[in-house]
Design a protein around this motif. Structure first.
Motif, PDB file in Angstrom:
ATOM      1  N   LYS A 114       1.435  52.781  29.698  1.00 49.79           N
ATOM      2  CA  LYS A 114       2.501  52.489  30.687  1.00 49.79           C
ATOM      3  C   LYS A 114       2.810  53.639  31.470  1.00 49.79           C
ATOM      4  N   LEU A 115       2.247  54.583  31.549  1.00 50.49           N
ATOM      5  CA  LEU A 115       2.532  56.008  32.181  1.00 50.49           C
ATOM      6  C   LEU A 115       2.570  55.667  33.745  1.00 50.49           C
ATOM      7  N   PRO A 116       1.386  55.039  34.172  1.00 44.87           N
ATOM      8  CA  PRO A 116       1.518  54.684  35.482  1.00 44.87           C
ATOM      9  C   PRO A 116       2.492  53.832  36.347  1.00 44.87           C
ATOM     10  N   SER A 117       2.855  52.931  35.376  1.00 46.57           N
ATOM     11  CA  SER A 117       4.176  52.092  35.767  1.00 46.57           C
ATOM     12  C   SER A 117       5.510  52.864  35.826  1.00 46.57           C
ATOM     13  N   VAL A 118       5.616  53.458  34.553  1.00 44.34           N
ATOM     14  CA  VAL A 118       6.699  54.341  34.719  1.00 44.34           C
ATOM     15  C   VAL A 118       7.136  55.311  35.611  1.00 44.34           C
ATOM     16  N   LEU A 119       5.942  56.041  36.084  1.00 48.68           N
ATOM     17  CA  LEU A 119       6.018  56.884  37.219  1.00 48.68           C
ATOM     18  C   LEU A 119       6.367  56.198  38.514  1.00 48.68           C
ATOM     19  N   GLU A 120       5.632  54.986  38.751  1.00 51.51           N
ATOM     20  CA  GLU A 120       5.920  54.010  39.835  1.00 51.51           C
ATOM     21  C   GLU A 120       7.461  53.828  39.807  1.00 51.51           C
ATOM     22  N   TRP A 121       7.886  53.308  38.673  1.00 52.96           N
ATOM     23  CA  TRP A 121       9.425  52.947  38.717  1.00 52.96           C
ATOM     24  C   TRP A 121      10.197  54.258  38.881  1.00 52.96           C
ATOM     25  N   GLU A 122       9.872  55.148  38.302  1.00 51.85           N
ATOM     26  CA  GLU A 122      10.874  56.501  38.379  1.00 51.85           C
ATOM     27  C   GLU A 122      10.590  56.800  39.993  1.00 51.85           C
TER      28      GLU A 122
ATOM     29  N   LYS B 243      10.243  55.131  42.578  1.00 54.83           N
ATOM     30  CA  LYS B 243      11.368  54.253  43.240  1.00 54.83           C
ATOM     31  C   LYS B 243      12.802  54.446  43.441  1.00 54.83           C
ATOM     32  N   LEU B 244      13.247  54.928  42.297  1.00 57.95           N
ATOM     33  CA  LEU B 244      14.480  55.434  41.736  1.00 57.95           C
ATOM     34  C   LEU B 244      14.753  56.785  42.402  1.00 57.95           C
ATOM     35  N   PHE B 245      13.740  57.781  42.179  1.00 60.40           N
ATOM     36  CA  PHE B 245      14.141  59.218  42.549  1.00 60.40           C
ATOM     37  C   PHE B 245      13.576  59.558  43.784  1.00 60.40           C
ATOM     38  N   GLY B 246      12.706  58.970  44.314  1.00 58.01           N
ATOM     39  CA  GLY B 246      11.818  59.585  45.270  1.00 58.01           C
ATOM     40  C   GLY B 246      10.322  59.784  45.201  1.00 58.01           C
ATOM     41  N   PRO B 247       9.664  60.257  45.989  1.00 52.69           N
ATOM     42  CA  PRO B 247       8.416  60.311  45.529  1.00 52.69           C
ATOM     43  C   PRO B 247       8.174  61.338  44.356  1.00 52.69           C
TER      44      PRO B 247
ATOM     45  N   PHE C 239      22.412  55.716  43.394  1.00 49.35           N
ATOM     46  CA  PHE C 239      21.235  55.902  43.584  1.00 49.35           C
ATOM     47  C   PHE C 239      20.740  56.815  44.707  1.00 49.35           C
ATOM     48  N   ARG C 240      21.734  56.688  45.684  1.00 52.56           N
ATOM     49  CA  ARG C 240      21.339  57.645  46.983  1.00 52.56           C
ATOM     50  C   ARG C 240      21.666  59.107  46.607  1.00 52.56           C
ATOM     51  N   ILE C 241      22.618  59.377  45.928  1.00 57.78           N
ATOM     52  CA  ILE C 241      22.741  60.614  45.408  1.00 57.78           C
ATOM     53  C   ILE C 241      21.447  61.228  44.609  1.00 57.78           C
ATOM     54  N   LEU C 242      21.053  60.483  43.775  1.00 58.38           N
ATOM     55  CA  LEU C 242      19.989  60.905  42.891  1.00 58.38           C
ATOM     56  C   LEU C 242      18.787  61.257  43.483  1.00 58.38           C
ATOM     57  N   ARG C 243      18.600  60.261  44.610  1.00 59.67           N
ATOM     58  CA  ARG C 243      17.259  60.430  45.443  1.00 59.67           C
ATOM     59  C   ARG C 243      17.663  61.991  46.507  1.00 59.67           C
ATOM     60  N   ALA C 244      18.968  62.024  46.997  1.00 58.04           N
ATOM     61  CA  ALA C 244      18.984  63.141  47.835  1.00 58.04           C
ATOM     62  C   ALA C 244      19.086  64.450  46.906  1.00 58.04           C
ATOM     63  N   TRP C 245      19.626  64.367  45.853  1.00 55.43           N
ATOM     64  CA  TRP C 245      19.435  65.727  44.911  1.00 55.43           C
ATOM     65  C   TRP C 245      18.117  66.022  44.548  1.00 55.43           C
TER      66      TRP C 245
END
Length: 471
Positions: free
Chosen positions: A271-279, A281-285, A422-428
Protein backbone atom coordinates in the motif's frame (compact mmCIF):
# COMPACT_ATOMS: atom_id res chain seq x y z
CA UNK A 1 8.44 8.30 15.10
CA UNK A 2 5.99 5.57 16.00
CA UNK A 3 6.33 3.69 19.25
CA UNK A 4 5.19 0.60 21.07
CA UNK A 5 6.82 0.58 24.51
CA UNK A 6 6.36 2.60 27.70
CA UNK A 7 8.73 5.20 26.36
CA UNK A 8 6.64 6.09 23.33
CA UNK A 9 3.27 4.74 24.20
CA UNK A 10 1.20 1.97 22.71
CA UNK A 11 -1.61 4.34 21.76
CA UNK A 12 0.57 5.52 18.92
CA UNK A 13 0.97 2.08 17.42
CA UNK A 14 -2.66 1.61 16.69
CA UNK A 15 -5.06 3.83 18.57
CA UNK A 16 -4.04 7.04 18.06
CA UNK A 17 25.73 16.29 -5.15
CA UNK A 18 25.37 19.18 -2.48
CA UNK A 19 22.04 20.64 -1.64
CA UNK A 20 21.66 24.30 -0.78
CA UNK A 21 19.76 24.66 2.46
CA UNK A 22 17.08 27.25 1.76
CA UNK A 23 17.07 28.84 5.19
CA UNK A 24 19.17 31.42 6.94
CA UNK A 25 21.39 28.81 8.55
CA UNK A 26 23.75 31.29 10.11
CA UNK A 27 20.86 33.03 11.82
CA UNK A 28 19.54 29.74 13.15
CA UNK A 29 22.91 28.69 14.49
CA UNK A 30 23.27 32.04 16.21
CA UNK A 31 20.69 30.77 18.70
CA UNK A 32 23.57 29.01 20.40
CA UNK A 33 24.79 32.41 21.54
CA UNK A 34 27.16 35.11 20.32
CA UNK A 35 30.66 34.20 19.19
CA UNK A 36 33.11 34.29 22.04
CA UNK A 37 36.15 36.54 22.03
CA UNK A 38 38.34 33.43 21.85
CA UNK A 39 36.77 32.46 18.48
CA UNK A 40 35.99 28.97 19.72
CA UNK A 41 32.78 27.53 18.30
CA UNK A 42 30.09 26.75 20.87
CA UNK A 43 29.91 23.16 22.12
CA UNK A 44 26.15 23.02 21.59
CA UNK A 45 23.44 24.45 19.36
CA UNK A 46 21.64 26.03 22.30
CA UNK A 47 18.88 23.46 22.79
CA UNK A 48 17.90 23.29 26.49
CA UNK A 49 16.73 19.67 26.22
CA UNK A 50 20.03 18.46 24.73
CA UNK A 51 22.61 21.14 25.56
CA UNK A 52 25.56 19.40 23.89
CA UNK A 53 23.77 18.39 20.69
CA UNK A 54 24.96 20.31 17.68
CA UNK A 55 27.71 22.89 17.67
CA UNK A 56 28.22 26.57 16.98
CA UNK A 57 30.42 28.46 14.56
CA UNK A 58 29.82 26.57 11.32
CA UNK A 59 27.22 24.96 9.06
CA UNK A 60 27.78 21.59 7.37
CA UNK A 61 26.51 21.53 3.80
CA UNK A 62 27.57 17.96 3.00
CA UNK A 63 28.71 14.71 4.64
CA UNK A 64 30.66 12.09 2.72
CA UNK A 65 30.68 8.97 4.90
CA UNK A 66 32.77 5.90 4.09
CA UNK A 67 32.04 2.98 6.41
CA UNK A 68 33.18 -0.62 6.69
CA UNK A 69 31.32 -2.83 9.15
CA UNK A 70 32.22 -6.32 10.25
CA UNK A 71 29.11 -7.98 11.61
CA UNK A 72 30.77 -10.80 13.54
CA UNK A 73 33.15 -8.54 15.48
CA UNK A 74 30.81 -5.50 15.39
CA UNK A 75 33.79 -3.38 14.40
CA UNK A 76 33.27 -0.20 12.39
CA UNK A 77 35.93 1.62 10.38
CA UNK A 78 34.90 5.05 9.22
CA UNK A 79 36.03 8.16 7.45
CA UNK A 80 33.82 11.25 7.45
CA UNK A 81 34.53 14.23 5.22
CA UNK A 82 32.42 17.24 6.14
CA UNK A 83 32.13 20.24 3.84
CA UNK A 84 31.28 23.24 6.00
CA UNK A 85 31.26 27.01 6.13
CA UNK A 86 32.40 29.04 9.11
CA UNK A 87 29.71 31.36 10.46
CA UNK A 88 32.29 33.14 12.64
CA UNK A 89 36.06 33.22 12.82
CA UNK A 90 37.17 29.88 14.25
CA UNK A 91 40.36 28.87 15.95
CA UNK A 92 38.63 25.74 17.25
CA UNK A 93 35.33 23.96 16.73
CA UNK A 94 33.56 20.87 18.02
CA UNK A 95 31.94 17.84 16.41
CA UNK A 96 29.56 15.45 18.16
CA UNK A 97 31.04 11.94 18.42
CA UNK A 98 30.31 9.46 21.18
CA UNK A 99 32.81 6.64 21.73
CA UNK A 100 34.90 5.29 18.82
CA UNK A 101 38.61 5.96 18.47
CA UNK A 102 39.68 8.92 16.35
CA UNK A 103 42.99 8.29 14.58
CA UNK A 104 43.40 11.38 12.40
CA UNK A 105 41.76 14.73 11.70
CA UNK A 106 42.59 17.11 8.88
CA UNK A 107 41.17 20.49 7.92
CA UNK A 108 41.62 21.35 4.25
CA UNK A 109 44.21 18.60 3.99
CA UNK A 110 46.35 19.86 6.86
CA UNK A 111 46.72 17.81 10.01
CA UNK A 112 44.64 19.29 12.81
CA UNK A 113 45.05 18.88 16.54
CA UNK A 114 42.15 17.10 18.25
CA UNK A 115 41.10 16.02 21.70
CA UNK A 116 38.04 14.42 23.29
CA UNK A 117 35.71 15.68 26.00
CA UNK A 118 32.67 13.46 26.55
CA UNK A 119 30.65 13.48 23.34
CA UNK A 120 32.65 16.41 21.95
CA UNK A 121 35.48 16.02 19.45
CA UNK A 122 37.49 19.25 19.76
CA UNK A 123 39.26 20.22 16.54
CA UNK A 124 41.96 22.87 16.30
CA UNK A 125 42.94 23.59 12.68
CA UNK A 126 46.52 24.57 11.89
CA UNK A 127 45.25 27.95 10.75
CA UNK A 128 42.25 29.95 11.93
CA UNK A 129 39.19 29.78 9.70
CA UNK A 130 37.85 33.16 8.60
CA UNK A 131 34.15 33.87 8.87
CA UNK A 132 32.43 32.83 5.67
CA UNK A 133 35.18 30.46 4.59
CA UNK A 134 34.26 27.05 3.22
CA UNK A 135 36.43 24.25 4.60
CA UNK A 136 36.61 20.47 4.68
CA UNK A 137 37.28 18.48 7.81
CA UNK A 138 38.14 14.80 7.49
CA UNK A 139 37.92 12.45 10.48
CA UNK A 140 39.21 8.87 10.46
CA UNK A 141 37.88 6.67 13.24
CA UNK A 142 37.14 3.09 14.26
CA UNK A 143 35.84 0.90 17.04
CA UNK A 144 32.69 -0.81 18.22
CA UNK A 145 29.75 1.60 18.06
CA UNK A 146 27.80 1.80 21.29
CA UNK A 147 24.17 2.83 21.44
CA UNK A 148 23.22 5.67 23.74
CA UNK A 149 20.39 5.68 26.23
CA UNK A 150 17.99 8.59 25.92
CA UNK A 151 16.51 10.46 28.90
CA UNK A 152 13.40 8.27 28.71
CA UNK A 153 15.48 5.07 28.88
CA UNK A 154 15.23 4.01 25.26
CA UNK A 155 18.04 2.84 22.98
CA UNK A 156 19.23 5.24 20.31
CA UNK A 157 21.94 5.23 17.66
CA UNK A 158 23.89 2.29 16.23
CA UNK A 159 22.06 -0.67 17.79
CA UNK A 160 23.61 -4.08 17.08
CA UNK A 161 21.28 -6.86 15.90
CA UNK A 162 21.79 -10.59 15.33
CA UNK A 163 22.55 -9.97 11.64
CA UNK A 164 23.87 -6.40 11.55
CA UNK A 165 22.70 -3.13 13.01
CA UNK A 166 19.47 -1.14 13.43
CA UNK A 167 20.61 2.46 13.00
CA UNK A 168 18.11 5.02 14.32
CA UNK A 169 19.33 8.41 15.51
CA UNK A 170 16.44 10.31 17.14
CA UNK A 171 17.15 12.45 19.04
CA UNK A 172 20.90 12.08 19.68
CA UNK A 173 22.11 8.79 18.19
CA UNK A 174 23.86 10.05 15.05
CA UNK A 175 27.00 10.72 17.07
CA UNK A 176 27.36 6.99 17.81
CA UNK A 177 28.48 6.26 14.24
CA UNK A 178 29.75 9.45 12.60
CA UNK A 179 31.07 12.86 13.70
CA UNK A 180 28.38 15.47 13.13
CA UNK A 181 26.88 18.83 13.85
CA UNK A 182 24.05 16.85 15.33
CA UNK A 183 21.05 19.11 15.81
CA UNK A 184 18.01 19.54 13.53
CA UNK A 185 19.00 23.17 13.01
CA UNK A 186 21.85 21.99 10.78
CA UNK A 187 20.73 20.16 7.63
CA UNK A 188 23.00 18.78 4.94
CA UNK A 189 23.20 16.51 1.90
CA UNK A 190 24.89 13.12 2.25
CA UNK A 191 26.88 10.50 0.38
CA UNK A 192 27.28 7.06 1.93
CA UNK A 193 29.72 4.33 0.89
CA UNK A 194 29.12 1.29 3.10
CA UNK A 195 31.00 -2.01 2.86
CA UNK A 196 29.61 -5.12 4.57
CA UNK A 197 30.16 -8.89 4.31
CA UNK A 198 28.85 -10.47 1.10
CA UNK A 199 25.24 -11.56 1.56
CA UNK A 200 24.38 -8.63 3.80
CA UNK A 201 22.77 -5.38 2.68
CA UNK A 202 23.54 -1.86 3.86
CA UNK A 203 20.63 0.55 3.49
CA UNK A 204 21.04 4.30 3.83
CA UNK A 205 19.07 7.35 2.76
CA UNK A 206 18.34 8.61 -0.72
CA UNK A 207 18.96 6.89 -4.03
CA UNK A 208 21.10 3.79 -4.47
CA UNK A 209 23.86 4.79 -6.90
CA UNK A 210 25.31 1.31 -7.18
CA UNK A 211 26.73 -1.75 -5.48
CA UNK A 212 29.56 -4.15 -6.20
CA UNK A 213 31.00 -7.27 -4.61
CA UNK A 214 34.68 -8.16 -4.38
CA UNK A 215 36.80 -10.30 -2.06
CA UNK A 216 33.84 -11.43 -0.01
CA UNK A 217 32.42 -7.97 0.66
CA UNK A 218 29.74 -5.83 -0.93
CA UNK A 219 29.90 -2.05 -1.10
CA UNK A 220 26.74 0.04 -1.38
CA UNK A 221 26.75 3.69 -2.49
CA UNK A 222 23.84 5.94 -1.54
CA UNK A 223 23.15 9.63 -2.12
CA UNK A 224 20.73 11.83 -0.17
CA UNK A 225 20.60 15.07 -2.17
CA UNK A 226 17.94 16.99 -0.28
CA UNK A 227 18.88 18.55 3.08
CA UNK A 228 18.65 16.16 6.03
CA UNK A 229 19.11 16.49 9.78
CA UNK A 230 21.75 14.12 11.17
CA UNK A 231 19.28 12.21 13.35
CA UNK A 232 17.41 11.11 10.22
CA UNK A 233 20.44 9.41 8.68
CA UNK A 234 20.69 5.62 8.71
CA UNK A 235 23.12 2.91 7.66
CA UNK A 236 21.10 -0.12 8.69
CA UNK A 237 22.77 -3.48 7.98
CA UNK A 238 21.19 -6.91 7.80
CA UNK A 239 19.97 -9.84 5.75
CA UNK A 240 17.24 -8.26 3.65
CA UNK A 241 15.00 -9.14 0.75
CA UNK A 242 15.06 -6.10 -1.52
CA UNK A 243 12.31 -4.83 -3.79
CA UNK A 244 12.88 -1.81 -6.06
CA UNK A 245 10.48 0.02 -8.35
CA UNK A 246 9.49 3.51 -9.47
CA UNK A 247 6.06 4.96 -8.78
CA UNK A 248 4.01 6.61 -11.49
CA UNK A 249 5.07 9.94 -9.96
CA UNK A 250 8.72 9.06 -10.59
CA UNK A 251 9.67 8.30 -6.98
CA UNK A 252 12.32 5.59 -6.64
CA UNK A 253 11.16 3.06 -4.04
CA UNK A 254 13.58 0.74 -2.25
CA UNK A 255 12.10 -1.69 0.27
CA UNK A 256 14.46 -3.83 2.36
CA UNK A 257 12.73 -6.48 4.48
CA UNK A 258 14.19 -9.01 6.90
CA UNK A 259 12.91 -12.42 5.65
CA UNK A 260 11.53 -13.11 9.13
CA UNK A 261 9.20 -10.12 8.69
CA UNK A 262 8.33 -10.65 5.02
CA UNK A 263 4.96 -12.34 5.44
CA UNK A 264 3.82 -9.91 8.10
CA UNK A 265 4.74 -6.81 6.15
CA UNK A 266 3.90 -7.71 2.53
CA UNK A 267 0.29 -6.53 2.49
CA UNK A 268 1.08 -3.24 4.22
CA UNK A 269 4.14 -2.40 2.10
CA UNK A 270 2.06 -3.03 -1.02
CA UNK A 271 0.00 0.00 0.00
CA UNK A 272 3.00 2.34 0.20
CA UNK A 273 2.53 3.90 -3.28
CA UNK A 274 -1.14 4.61 -2.61
CA UNK A 275 -0.34 6.03 0.84
CA UNK A 276 2.25 8.38 -0.65
CA UNK A 277 -0.20 9.42 -3.36
CA UNK A 278 -2.90 10.11 -0.77
CA UNK A 279 -0.54 12.10 1.44
CA UNK A 280 0.72 14.06 -1.56
CA UNK A 281 -2.84 15.14 -2.35
CA UNK A 282 -3.32 16.36 1.22
CA UNK A 283 0.07 17.87 2.00
CA UNK A 284 1.55 18.76 -1.39
CA UNK A 285 4.15 17.06 -3.59
CA UNK A 286 6.28 14.36 -2.00
CA UNK A 287 9.49 16.18 -0.98
CA UNK A 288 12.16 13.62 -1.91
CA UNK A 289 13.46 11.63 -4.88
CA UNK A 290 13.29 8.35 -2.98
CA UNK A 291 10.92 6.45 -0.74
CA UNK A 292 10.63 2.99 0.72
CA UNK A 293 10.93 1.02 3.91
CA UNK A 294 13.49 -0.81 6.03
CA UNK A 295 11.76 -3.59 7.95
CA UNK A 296 14.23 -5.14 10.37
CA UNK A 297 13.73 -7.95 12.86
CA UNK A 298 14.48 -6.12 16.10
CA UNK A 299 11.20 -6.14 18.07
CA UNK A 300 12.87 -5.45 21.41
CA UNK A 301 13.65 -1.91 20.24
CA UNK A 302 9.99 -0.96 20.38
CA UNK A 303 9.70 1.85 17.86
CA UNK A 304 9.84 2.89 14.22
CA UNK A 305 11.60 5.99 12.93
CA UNK A 306 11.00 8.32 10.00
CA UNK A 307 14.56 8.01 8.62
CA UNK A 308 14.48 10.39 5.68
CA UNK A 309 13.05 8.96 2.49
CA UNK A 310 12.96 5.44 3.89
CA UNK A 311 11.34 4.85 7.31
CA UNK A 312 12.87 2.23 9.56
CA UNK A 313 10.68 -0.34 11.36
CA UNK A 314 11.74 -2.71 14.11
CA UNK A 315 9.26 -5.32 12.85
CA UNK A 316 6.45 -5.62 10.32
CA UNK A 317 4.46 -2.37 10.51
CA UNK A 318 0.72 -2.07 10.52
CA UNK A 319 -0.95 0.32 8.08
CA UNK A 320 -1.39 3.06 10.66
CA UNK A 321 2.33 3.04 11.41
CA UNK A 322 3.17 3.17 7.70
CA UNK A 323 0.92 6.22 7.30
CA UNK A 324 2.47 7.87 10.37
CA UNK A 325 6.12 7.45 9.37
CA UNK A 326 5.57 8.54 5.80
CA UNK A 327 3.60 11.62 6.90
CA UNK A 328 6.81 12.58 8.69
CA UNK A 329 8.49 12.97 5.31
CA UNK A 330 6.61 16.26 5.10
CA UNK A 331 6.32 17.01 8.82
CA UNK A 332 9.66 16.49 10.55
CA UNK A 333 11.93 15.57 7.65
CA UNK A 334 11.33 18.19 4.96
CA UNK A 335 10.10 20.73 7.53
CA UNK A 336 12.40 20.33 10.51
CA UNK A 337 12.51 21.53 14.09
CA UNK A 338 14.60 24.37 15.41
CA UNK A 339 14.17 23.17 19.01
CA UNK A 340 13.17 19.80 20.46
CA UNK A 341 10.46 21.41 22.57
CA UNK A 342 8.49 21.90 19.33
CA UNK A 343 8.43 18.13 18.67
CA UNK A 344 4.62 18.22 18.45
CA UNK A 345 5.08 19.79 15.00
CA UNK A 346 6.46 16.39 13.96
CA UNK A 347 4.57 13.84 16.01
CA UNK A 348 1.13 15.42 16.31
CA UNK A 349 0.99 16.06 12.57
CA UNK A 350 1.93 12.45 11.77
CA UNK A 351 -0.60 11.17 14.31
CA UNK A 352 -3.32 13.35 12.84
CA UNK A 353 -2.45 11.93 9.42
CA UNK A 354 -3.36 8.51 10.86
CA UNK A 355 -6.74 9.89 11.92
CA UNK A 356 -7.33 11.43 8.50
CA UNK A 357 -6.38 8.22 6.71
CA UNK A 358 -8.82 6.24 8.83
CA UNK A 359 -11.56 8.82 8.25
CA UNK A 360 -11.09 8.80 4.48
CA UNK A 361 -10.70 5.03 4.11
CA UNK A 362 -13.79 3.70 5.84
CA UNK A 363 -12.54 3.73 9.42
CA UNK A 364 -13.28 5.87 12.45
CA UNK A 365 -13.55 9.61 11.92
CA UNK A 366 -11.05 12.05 13.38
CA UNK A 367 -13.85 13.34 15.58
CA UNK A 368 -14.41 9.86 16.98
CA UNK A 369 -10.70 9.52 17.73
CA UNK A 370 -10.78 12.92 19.44
CA UNK A 371 -13.86 12.03 21.51
CA UNK A 372 -12.38 8.73 22.68
CA UNK A 373 -9.30 10.54 23.93
CA UNK A 374 -11.18 13.40 25.52
CA UNK A 375 -13.25 10.89 27.50
CA UNK A 376 -10.14 9.95 29.47
CA UNK A 377 -10.13 11.24 33.04
CA UNK A 378 -8.09 14.25 34.10
CA UNK A 379 -5.67 11.89 35.87
CA UNK A 380 -4.75 10.11 32.63
CA UNK A 381 -1.20 10.43 31.26
CA UNK A 382 -2.68 12.16 28.21
CA UNK A 383 -2.96 15.33 30.30
CA UNK A 384 0.34 14.95 32.18
CA UNK A 385 2.00 17.92 30.48
CA UNK A 386 1.23 20.26 27.58
CA UNK A 387 2.49 19.10 24.15
CA UNK A 388 3.86 22.53 23.19
CA UNK A 389 6.17 22.54 26.22
CA UNK A 390 7.00 18.96 27.30
CA UNK A 391 9.49 20.27 29.83
CA UNK A 392 12.39 17.88 29.21
CA UNK A 393 13.93 15.44 26.78
CA UNK A 394 12.36 12.66 28.83
CA UNK A 395 8.88 13.74 27.70
CA UNK A 396 9.28 14.51 24.02
CA UNK A 397 8.01 11.10 22.88
CA UNK A 398 5.18 10.80 25.38
CA UNK A 399 1.43 10.51 24.82
CA UNK A 400 0.63 14.24 25.19
CA UNK A 401 2.96 15.19 22.32
CA UNK A 402 1.36 12.71 19.94
CA UNK A 403 -2.27 12.42 20.98
CA UNK A 404 -3.06 15.73 22.67
CA UNK A 405 -1.04 17.43 19.93
CA UNK A 406 -3.26 15.75 17.34
CA UNK A 407 -6.29 16.92 19.33
CA UNK A 408 -4.97 20.48 19.01
CA UNK A 409 -4.92 20.09 15.24
CA UNK A 410 -8.46 18.76 15.29
CA UNK A 411 -9.59 21.75 17.32
CA UNK A 412 -7.92 23.97 14.71
CA UNK A 413 -9.74 22.11 11.94
CA UNK A 414 -13.09 22.64 13.66
CA UNK A 415 -12.33 26.32 14.23
CA UNK A 416 -11.34 27.18 10.65
CA UNK A 417 -13.20 24.57 8.57
CA UNK A 418 -11.84 21.86 6.32
CA UNK A 419 -11.02 24.03 3.31
CA UNK A 420 -8.84 26.42 5.29
CA UNK A 421 -7.40 23.69 7.51
CA UNK A 422 -6.01 21.66 4.63
CA UNK A 423 -4.78 24.84 2.99
CA UNK A 424 -2.81 25.54 6.19
CA UNK A 425 -1.20 22.08 6.13
CA UNK A 426 -0.19 22.43 2.50
CA UNK A 427 1.13 25.95 3.03
CA UNK A 428 3.20 24.83 6.04
CA UNK A 429 4.80 22.02 4.03
CA UNK A 430 5.36 24.26 1.02
CA UNK A 431 6.62 27.44 2.66
CA UNK A 432 9.08 25.60 4.92
CA UNK A 433 10.09 22.89 2.44
CA UNK A 434 13.66 21.67 3.17
CA UNK A 435 13.87 24.24 5.96
CA UNK A 436 12.71 24.71 9.53
CA UNK A 437 9.66 25.81 11.45
CA UNK A 438 8.57 26.84 14.93
CA UNK A 439 5.27 26.72 16.75
CA UNK A 440 5.05 30.51 16.62
CA UNK A 441 5.43 30.40 12.84
CA UNK A 442 2.72 27.76 12.53
CA UNK A 443 0.33 29.81 14.65
CA UNK A 444 1.06 32.89 12.54
CA UNK A 445 0.42 30.93 9.35
CA UNK A 446 -2.85 29.50 10.66
CA UNK A 447 -4.08 32.94 11.66
CA UNK A 448 -3.04 34.43 8.34
CA UNK A 449 -4.77 31.74 6.29
CA UNK A 450 -7.94 31.78 8.38
CA UNK A 451 -8.18 35.47 9.22
CA UNK A 452 -8.95 34.46 12.81
CA UNK A 453 -7.33 35.10 16.18
CA UNK A 454 -6.33 31.59 17.24
CA UNK A 455 -4.13 32.48 20.19
CA UNK A 456 -6.56 31.21 22.80
CA UNK A 457 -7.09 27.89 21.01
CA UNK A 458 -3.38 27.16 20.72
CA UNK A 459 -2.69 28.29 24.27
CA UNK A 460 -5.38 25.98 25.62
CA UNK A 461 -4.35 22.88 23.68
CA UNK A 462 -0.60 23.33 23.49
CA UNK A 463 0.42 25.11 26.68
CA UNK A 464 -2.28 24.82 29.33
CA UNK A 465 -1.60 22.30 32.08
CA UNK A 466 -4.13 19.56 32.78
CA UNK A 467 -7.20 18.55 30.82
CA UNK A 468 -8.52 21.47 28.75
CA UNK A 469 -12.15 22.50 28.87
CA UNK A 470 -13.92 22.18 25.54
CA UNK A 471 -15.37 25.34 24.07
Amino acid sequence: MQVANSRRTAILRRDAVLATVPVAVAALLAAAGPASASTIGASGAGDPYFPLSGNGGYHVSHYDLTLRYDISSRHLDGKAVLTARATEKLTRFDLDLNGLKVTRVTVDGRTAHFSRSGQELLVTPSRALAKGREFRVAVSYNGTPKQVTDPDGSADGWIATDDGAFVAGEPQGAMTWFPANSHPKDKSSYDFTITVPKGSTAVANGVLLGQHTAQGRTTFRWRQSEPMAAYLATATVGKFKVDQFTTRDGIKVYNAVDPREANGSAAVLKKLPSVLEWESKLFGPYPFRSAGSIVDHAPSIGYALETQGRPLYDSAPDLSTLVHENAHQWFGDSVSLTAWKDIWLNEAFATYAEWLYSEQHGGDSAQKAFDALYARPASDELWAYPPGDPGSGENIFGTPVYARGAMALHELRKAVGDRVFFRILRAWASEHRYGHGTTAEFVKLAEGESGKDLGSLFHTWLYEKGKPNQA
